[in-house]
Write an enzyme that holds these catalytic residues in place. Sequence first.
Site, short mmCIF file in Angstrom:
data_model
loop_
_atom_site.label_atom_id
_atom_site.label_comp_id
_atom_site.label_asym_id
_atom_site.label_seq_id
_atom_site.Cartn_x
_atom_site.Cartn_y
_atom_site.Cartn_z
CB CYS A 124 -5.42 -18.94 -15.53
SG CYS A 124 -5.92 -17.18 -15.26
CD GLU A 172 -10.34 -11.15 -9.62
OE1 GLU A 172 -11.32 -12.47 -9.90
OE2 GLU A 172 -9.51 -11.56 -8.86
CB SER A 213 1.53 -9.62 -16.57
OG SER A 213 1.99 -11.13 -16.43
CB CYS A 229 -3.75 -6.87 -8.97
SG CYS A 229 -3.70 -8.10 -10.07
CB SER A 281 2.62 -15.70 -17.92
OG SER A 281 2.25 -14.71 -17.20
CB CYS A 309 -4.37 -15.76 -10.12
SG CYS A 309 -2.64 -15.21 -9.27
CB CYS A 324 -2.99 -20.01 -18.73
SG CYS A 324 -2.33 -19.08 -19.84
CG ASN A 380 -2.74 -18.83 -5.53
OD1 ASN A 380 -2.51 -18.87 -4.43
ND2 ASN A 380 -2.48 -17.70 -6.09
CB CYS A 418 -8.69 -14.12 -19.98
SG CYS A 418 -6.97 -14.41 -20.96
CG HIS A 425 3.63 -19.73 -16.14
ND1 HIS A 425 4.21 -19.31 -15.03
CD2 HIS A 425 2.64 -19.22 -16.59
CE1 HIS A 425 3.37 -18.36 -14.63
NE2 HIS A 425 2.54 -18.51 -15.87
N1 SAH Z 1 -2.77 -12.59 -19.23
C1 SAH Z 1 -1.52 -11.96 -18.41
C2 SAH Z 1 -1.78 -11.33 -17.22
C3 SAH Z 1 -2.91 -12.07 -16.30
S1 SAH Z 1 -2.35 -13.43 -15.29
C4 SAH Z 1 -0.57 -12.99 -18.37
O1 SAH Z 1 -0.62 -14.17 -18.60
O2 SAH Z 1 0.52 -12.64 -17.89
C5 SAH Z 1 -1.22 -12.95 -14.28
C6 SAH Z 1 -0.27 -13.80 -13.63
O3 SAH Z 1 -0.64 -14.65 -12.72
C7 SAH Z 1 0.50 -14.52 -14.76
O4 SAH Z 1 1.91 -14.93 -14.43
C8 SAH Z 1 -0.48 -15.87 -14.58
O5 SAH Z 1 0.38 -16.90 -15.21
C9 SAH Z 1 -0.46 -16.04 -12.93
N2 SAH Z 1 -1.74 -16.98 -12.62
C10 SAH Z 1 -2.79 -17.09 -13.26
N3 SAH Z 1 -3.47 -18.02 -12.41
C11 SAH Z 1 -2.56 -18.41 -11.50
C12 SAH Z 1 -2.50 -19.43 -10.34
N4 SAH Z 1 -3.93 -20.14 -10.13
N5 SAH Z 1 -1.61 -19.27 -9.49
C13 SAH Z 1 -0.59 -18.60 -9.62
N6 SAH Z 1 -0.34 -17.70 -10.67
C14 SAH Z 1 -1.43 -17.65 -11.55
#
Ligand code: SAH
Length: 342
Positions: free
Chosen positions: A118, A91, A190, A104, A213, A332, A115, A289, A111, A215
Amino acid sequence: MQKRNLVGLDLNDLNYIIRNLNQPNYRAKQLFQWIYKGIYNIDEMQNIPKNIREKIKNNFEIYRLRVVKKHQDSEKTIKILFALQDNNIIESVAMKYDYGNTICISTQVGCNMGCKFCASTVDGKIRNLTAGEMIDQILKMQEIIEGRISNVVLMGSGEPLDNFTEVLKFIKLVNHPLSLNIGQRHITLSTCGIVPKIYELANYNLQINLSISLHSVNESKRKEIMPIGNKYNIRELMDACTYYINKTNRRITFEYALIKGENDTEKDAIETGKLLSGILCHVNLIPINPIKEKNYEKAHERSILLFKEKLEAFGIPTTIRKEMGSSINAACGQLRIGYLDL
Ligand code: SAH
């Protein structure tokens, strides 16, 4: 024998091909320009003689992504599901801002980073994307929105630093003046924090924006939501970030997705402020989200605002990310997984 896709080749690759065809060097540049104009057929390369085109066609083709689904919930956000040549689905999201169009892009199918909040990681990593598959997300999106993309964020599915070689090739390709000519400062990578790769990236001395990232700055909380924390602790991550900043002179962005009851307390904010104070950085707070696979909830608006206030008290520039597109489950990584569920 399967023909090789021209989309994704750089000038070095093309010089090599052209030399093997006993053609002058400038032909490689011509090929390069055609490919990244976004043509679909080698015969569209008008300034390349027909007999040379035929020779190229013996071993090469132009393969472009296919649009599987298009969502547009507002004038400002368009989400596309693309099928790759092997029918895997990825996507991309385009966002129209006053200062230009941003895309994006995904860097992997799925992946492996795991996380907890995600959607991209639910089924693990299927495979890395090639530089060509990354750049074609931009070329196709430009066609769809009928406009130029001026900013690229590597924040779709995948961990860019887990696909280092192709991501680096991609950055150089989009940045090339004869290709898309997108400035490095308009490209954001990122990462969840693969420490050795942050050092490696720093040594390339690029002018791209790096987002980490984060968090949570609490060791056990971070490990709980981000398995990568078991491999590299917060001290190691911060050391890598400091090295990156010193080497490149670039400000780092820390992303912090606020999850109700997990990482959104005043104490979390103060600990984050203490850790980041004095570092050349910026914090982007993301109201999480919620995804249906997990039961995390979005933090309350008032805890988000309080978090911002606390960080700012430490002198840390802090913004709250606008939630574009969450209404149709496409922020995301949620778009692809929704499609696979059908
Ligand atoms: N793998 C990389 C890039 C992809 S995720 C990374 O971890 O940075 C891009 C961003 O979206 C990251 O900061 C990730 O933590 C965030 N993200 C992923 N799922 C999410 C969600 N459900 N709500 C908000 N942010 C989210």
